[in-house]
Scaffold this motif. Structure first.
Motif, PDB file in Angstrom:
ATOM      1  N   GLU A 139      35.869  18.202  67.605  1.00  0.00           N
ATOM      2  CA  GLU A 139      37.162  18.892  67.636  1.00  0.00           C
ATOM      3  C   GLU A 139      36.953  20.401  67.565  1.00  0.00           C
ATOM      4  O   GLU A 139      37.625  21.169  68.264  1.00  0.00           O
ATOM      5  N   LEU A 140      36.022  20.821  66.703  1.00  0.00           N
ATOM      6  CA  LEU A 140      35.748  22.257  66.589  1.00  0.00           C
ATOM      7  C   LEU A 140      35.115  22.799  67.869  1.00  0.00           C
ATOM      8  O   LEU A 140      35.369  23.934  68.264  1.00  0.00           O
ATOM      9  N   ALA A 187      36.727  19.136  59.350  1.00  0.00           N
ATOM     10  CA  ALA A 187      37.071  18.859  60.748  1.00  0.00           C
ATOM     11  C   ALA A 187      35.856  18.292  61.482  1.00  0.00           C
ATOM     12  O   ALA A 187      34.733  18.743  61.270  1.00  0.00           O
ATOM     13  N   PRO A 188      36.079  17.286  62.350  1.00  0.00           N
ATOM     14  CA  PRO A 188      34.956  16.712  63.113  1.00  0.00           C
ATOM     15  C   PRO A 188      34.350  17.756  64.057  1.00  0.00           C
ATOM     16  O   PRO A 188      35.073  18.602  64.610  1.00  0.00           O
ATOM     17  N   PRO A 209      35.992  27.651  73.612  1.00  0.00           N
ATOM     18  CA  PRO A 209      36.575  28.581  74.595  1.00  0.00           C
ATOM     19  C   PRO A 209      36.582  30.040  74.111  1.00  0.00           C
ATOM     20  O   PRO A 209      36.474  30.967  74.911  1.00  0.00           O
ATOM     21  N   ASN A 210      36.727  30.252  72.799  1.00  0.00           N
ATOM     22  CA  ASN A 210      36.680  31.626  72.292  1.00  0.00           C
ATOM     23  C   ASN A 210      35.276  32.215  72.439  1.00  0.00           C
ATOM     24  O   ASN A 210      35.107  33.388  72.788  1.00  0.00           O
ATOM     25  N   VAL A 211      34.259  31.394  72.179  1.00  0.00           N
ATOM     26  CA  VAL A 211      32.872  31.842  72.345  1.00  0.00           C
ATOM     27  C   VAL A 211      32.593  32.109  73.825  1.00  0.00           C
ATOM     28  O   VAL A 211      31.951  33.097  74.197  1.00  0.00           O
ATOM     29  N   GLU A 248      35.811  21.840  70.884  1.00  0.00           N
ATOM     30  CA  GLU A 248      36.889  22.045  71.853  1.00  0.00           C
ATOM     31  C   GLU A 248      37.791  23.221  71.490  1.00  0.00           C
ATOM     32  O   GLU A 248      38.348  23.889  72.356  1.00  0.00           O
ATOM     33  N   ILE A 249      37.942  23.472  70.190  1.00  0.00           N
ATOM     34  CA  ILE A 249      38.839  24.538  69.745  1.00  0.00           C
ATOM     35  C   ILE A 249      38.144  25.905  69.769  1.00  0.00           C
ATOM     36  O   ILE A 249      38.700  26.894  70.244  1.00  0.00           O
ATOM     37  N   ILE A 250      36.924  25.960  69.267  1.00  0.00           N
ATOM     38  CA  ILE A 250      36.230  27.248  69.109  1.00  0.00           C
ATOM     39  C   ILE A 250      35.415  27.607  70.352  1.00  0.00           C
ATOM     40  O   ILE A 250      35.247  28.783  70.686  1.00  0.00           O
ATOM     41  N   LEU A 272      39.119  23.148  57.587  1.00  0.00           N
ATOM     42  CA  LEU A 272      38.009  23.481  58.490  1.00  0.00           C
ATOM     43  C   LEU A 272      36.719  22.763  58.090  1.00  0.00           C
ATOM     44  O   LEU A 272      35.969  22.285  58.948  1.00  0.00           O
TER      45      LEU A 272
END
Lengths: 206, 206
Positions: free
Chosen positions: A177-178, A173-174, A184-186, A180-182, A170
């Motif tokens: 990328e984070l 990580a660029p 949607p959860n927010v 795009e990954i995190i 973690l």
């Protein structure tokens, strides 16, 4: 404690800052009036306005915040509503990757060291950041406090695990990328269909 | 520093614990052998096995963990795979609401106070908790490290904002409501369709 050398009356300025910090931590931001802070500091309220302007600016000065949270929020809420989650992660990581991140980490470190500091950071997060996020996004007033608390839970945890614990991969990580990954959860916390009926959201007001 | 009074050789036991903590923080858990720890402590490796059993049990003793993480993980992975997210939130909040929560909070507080403690907690989280979560869930080995890091980011942040900062209304929300709200986000990190191609997931191994 050293007070910085400033034009005017550095001691008076410092006395006001100390009184304001105590008041915000003890009584909370909303219930601490400039008048009450002036009484606590033993100065005329006009002096507080002279040195700091508004109560809000006094609070920002108290926290010695490395960035102006209101400017950061303006950048966040400028994004399309369905991309706010991604934008929050992008902007917050941007602050933490910048030189201001070191100062921000110091704020978090201090907050964990004692109840007084934790209360001050809680008041700051709640009244100067989360509350200012809710209004421009048009969040339901009853739901906004819990939704923005949930956003804070993810972002504070991201900062802690990435920059303080430095969990790998973690920590390396660029940013994009984070995002795009995190993101949607927010986004789900802010605008998703959550069942908030049992959380006291209807009665909580901060 | 006080060493507890125990039968046998309390000083030897404490010397081993101190040496092991230093080794795990400096070199990491995987690369610290029982033999190397014994050398550092100036004792025979057989003594370490006598006092603590395995290297894993030695690490658990080092951390003075308020609960056995492996027992907690067994409860988590017993849930149906598509409900693991909810189960993780439920079990972790359960630990934090119990008397063990106070000790767990102390671990987090200490970890933030210095690099050495942060490294020790990072090694503990990574090797004793996150790694043990990945295998029973059958996560892709290349993706598991980042996926479980993301889960940690949400849960550490939840603990920090609920129990240390005490943001309201999050701090007062019932556990089962938070399970339903936060669980799906944790589930997405574990088993959701994330684009991990750019995160180095393919090369990271922890």
């Amino acid at each position: 404690m050293r007070s910085g050398r400033r034009p005017g009356s550095p001691d008076t300025r410092q006395v006001i800052l100390d009184a304001a910090r105590d008041a915000f931590a003890e009584k909370g931001y909303d219930t601490s009036s400039v008048r009450a802070i002036a009484t606590r500091a033993g100065v005329d309220p006009a002096l507080i306005h002279h040195y700091f302007g508004t109560k809000e600016k006094l609070f920002l000065a108290c926290m010695d915040a490395p960035v102006d949270p209101h400017a950061v929020i303006a950048v966040i809420v400028a994004a399309p509503r369905d991309r706010i989650g991604n934008q929050i992660v992008r902007v917050v990581l941007g602050v933490w990757e910048s030189p201001a991140g070191t100062a921000a980490a110091a704020l978090v470190r201090t907050s964990i060291s004692g109840e007084w500091h934790a209360r001050l950071l809680r008041e700051f997060l709640t009244t100067q950041i989360l509350r200012h996020l809710a209004a421009p996004l048009g969040l339901d007033a009853a739901e906004a406090p819990l939704r923005t608390n949930l956003v804070a839970s993810q972002l504070v945890g991201l900062m802690y695990t990435r920059y303080i614990l430095r969990l790998e991969p973690l920590a390396s990580a660029p940013v994009e990328e984070l995002v795009e990954i995190i993101g949607p959860n927010v986004q789900r916390y802010l605008t998703g269909d959550l069942d908030l009926t049992g959380t006291g959201a209807a009665t909580a007001d901060r």
